[in-house]
Enzyme design. Structure first.
Site, PDB file in Angstrom:
ATOM      1  N   HIS A  48      -7.371  -0.620   5.639  1.00 16.91           N
ATOM      2  CA  HIS A  48      -6.325   0.308   6.108  1.00 16.91           C
ATOM      3  C   HIS A  48      -6.143   1.412   5.062  1.00 16.91           C
ATOM      4  CE1 HIS A  48      -2.637   1.544   8.113  1.00 16.91           C
ATOM      5  NE2 HIS A  48      -1.963   1.388   7.001  1.00 16.91           N
TER       6      HIS A  48
ATOM      7  N   HIS B   5       1.501   3.954   1.870  1.00 16.76           N
ATOM      8  CA  HIS B   5       2.062   4.737   2.980  1.00 16.76           C
ATOM      9  C   HIS B   5       3.590   4.811   2.901  1.00 16.76           C
ATOM     10  CE1 HIS B   5      -1.778   4.203   5.613  1.00 16.76           C
ATOM     11  NE2 HIS B   5      -1.872   5.216   4.785  1.00 16.76           N
TER      12      HIS B   5
ATOM     13  N   ASP C 162       6.010   4.722   5.017  1.00 20.36           N
ATOM     14  CA  ASP C 162       6.868   3.774   5.739  1.00 20.36           C
ATOM     15  C   ASP C 162       6.959   2.421   5.011  1.00 20.36           C
ATOM     16  OD1 ASP C 162       4.102   3.503   6.643  1.00 20.36           O
ATOM     17  OD2 ASP C 162       4.824   2.121   8.186  1.00 20.36           O
ATOM     18  N   HIS C 163       6.197   2.273   3.920  1.00 17.43           N
ATOM     19  CA  HIS C 163       6.241   1.047   3.119  1.00 17.43           C
ATOM     20  C   HIS C 163       6.814   1.278   1.730  1.00 17.43           C
ATOM     21  CE1 HIS C 163       3.526  -1.154   5.983  1.00 17.43           C
ATOM     22  NE2 HIS C 163       3.393   0.100   6.368  1.00 17.43           N
TER      23      HIS C 163
ATOM     24  N   HIS D 181       4.549  -4.608  10.885  1.00 13.62           N
ATOM     25  CA  HIS D 181       4.919  -3.893  12.112  1.00 13.62           C
ATOM     26  C   HIS D 181       5.021  -4.839  13.310  1.00 13.62           C
ATOM     27  CE1 HIS D 181       4.514   0.343  10.757  1.00 13.62           C
ATOM     28  NE2 HIS D 181       3.615  -0.154   9.930  1.00 13.62           N
TER      29      HIS D 181
ATOM     30  N   ASP E  32      -0.175  -3.805   6.375  1.00 13.44           N
ATOM     31  CA  ASP E  32      -0.813  -3.241   7.570  1.00 13.44           C
ATOM     32  C   ASP E  32      -2.277  -3.659   7.680  1.00 13.44           C
ATOM     33  OD1 ASP E  32       1.557  -1.994   8.102  1.00 13.44           O
ATOM     34  OD2 ASP E  32       0.847   0.048   7.753  1.00 13.44           O
TER      35      ASP E  32
ATOM     36  N   HIS F 279       0.848  -1.196   0.000  1.00 12.63           N
ATOM     37  CA  HIS F 279       0.000   0.000   0.000  1.00 12.63           C
ATOM     38  C   HIS F 279       0.882   1.245   0.000  1.00 12.63           C
ATOM     39  CE1 HIS F 279       0.779  -0.445   4.308  1.00 12.63           C
ATOM     40  NE2 HIS F 279       0.283   0.763   4.537  1.00 12.63           N
TER      41      HIS F 279
HETATM   42 FE    FE Z   1       2.814   0.917   8.155  1.00 11.45          FE
HETATM   43 ZN    ZN Z   2       0.182   1.772   6.508  1.00  8.34          ZN
END
Ligand code: FE
Ligand code: ZN
Length: 260
Positions: free
Chosen positions: A115, A59, A61-62, A172, A134, A57
């Site tokens: 999410h 985001h 942090d990915h 995570h 996530d 996805h």
């Molecule tokens: Fe994340």
């Molecule tokens: Zn995420």
């Protein structure tokens, strides 16, 4: 096949799957972490050759490391059709197959909105691996930033229906904090109690609690158990009225966790 959880940022894992020569990584939020693992791992002195990138996805942090990895090495990047992610070259939708030659891996795409709206998971049936970003966490699930409770519940139900021995590679390390909530809403669950003790031991040694398995999550994850009588009774107590249906039970539980 070798599976590595590369820690990144505060609590992310970048999963790396390799055959000692070639590697794929999932959700590389940080390129340096991946490049260091490639240099250190595999058959020396060449290390691991990065062969591809999978993204679940949009985001940061990915996805934050994708551009830097591509500058290093032009590899294919698979990502969700429904999200516009820079660097993604192969856009995938539900039922698509991702076929890698090295490491030899076939992954089926499962769309799991909730999410984010375009979120996808990748399932390797023969290796019994689920890369779920996530969406499903151990003893928890992702926050609903874009999707509805009905969408997320349906997504989680699809993942929960995979074979119980499927390894769950979440993005995570949230397990211990998720377990505090899980223990609160289902105090009499013996599986959760012993799992918590094991996870505390793992984190005490700075080891990941992941991968989990679908079978374990069915026992300990309240978000896969929101139809259980004990959880519904707790929800009624907490919210002052019983949930009207399964979707509302899940929505109440997710909201409670947000406020917990
Ligand atoms: Fe994340
Ligand atoms: Zn995420």
């Amino acid at each position: 096949m070798h599976i590595l959880a590369l820690p990144a940022f505060r609590d992310n894992y970048i999963w790396m799957i390799h055959d000692t020569r070639s590697a794929v990584v999932v959700d590389p939020g940080d390129a340096d972490v991946v490049l260091a693992a490639c240099a250190e791992g595999g058959v020396q002195p060449q290390g691991l050759q990065l062969a591809g990138i999978l993204v679940t996805h949009h985001h940061p942090d990915h996805t934050g490391g994708v551009a830097a990895l591509l500058r290093h090495l032009p590899v294919p990047v698979w990502g969700p059709l429904a999200e516009d992610i820079p660097g993604v070259s192969q856009r995938v939708a539900d039922g698509d197959e991702v076929v890698l030659q090295a490491p030899e891996l076939r992954l089926r795409v499962i769309e799991v909105p909730g999410h984010t709206l375009g979120h996808v998971a990748y399932h390797a049936q023969s290796e019994r691996l689920l890369l779920c970003g996530d969406t499903l966490f151990s003893a928890g699930c992702g926050r609903l930033f874009e999707g509805t409770p009905a969408q997320m519940l349906h997504s989680l139900q699809r993942l929960a229906a995979l074979p119980p021995d499927t390894q769950v590679l979440c993005a995570h390390e949230y397990t211990l904090s998720n377990l505090q909530f899980a223990r609160h809403v289902e105090a009499d669950n013996a599986a959760t109690e012993s799992y918590q003790a094991w996870c505390e031991q793992r984190r005490g040694q700075r080891l990941p609690t992941l991968p989990s398995t679908i079978g374990r999550e069915l026992q300990v994850n309240p978000f896969l158990r929101s139809d259980q009588a004990a959880i519904r009774a707790k929800l009624e107590q907490h919210c002052g009225r019983p949930p009207a249906d399964g979707v509302e039970a899940f929505a109440m539980l997710r909201q409670w966790k947000n406020d917990f």
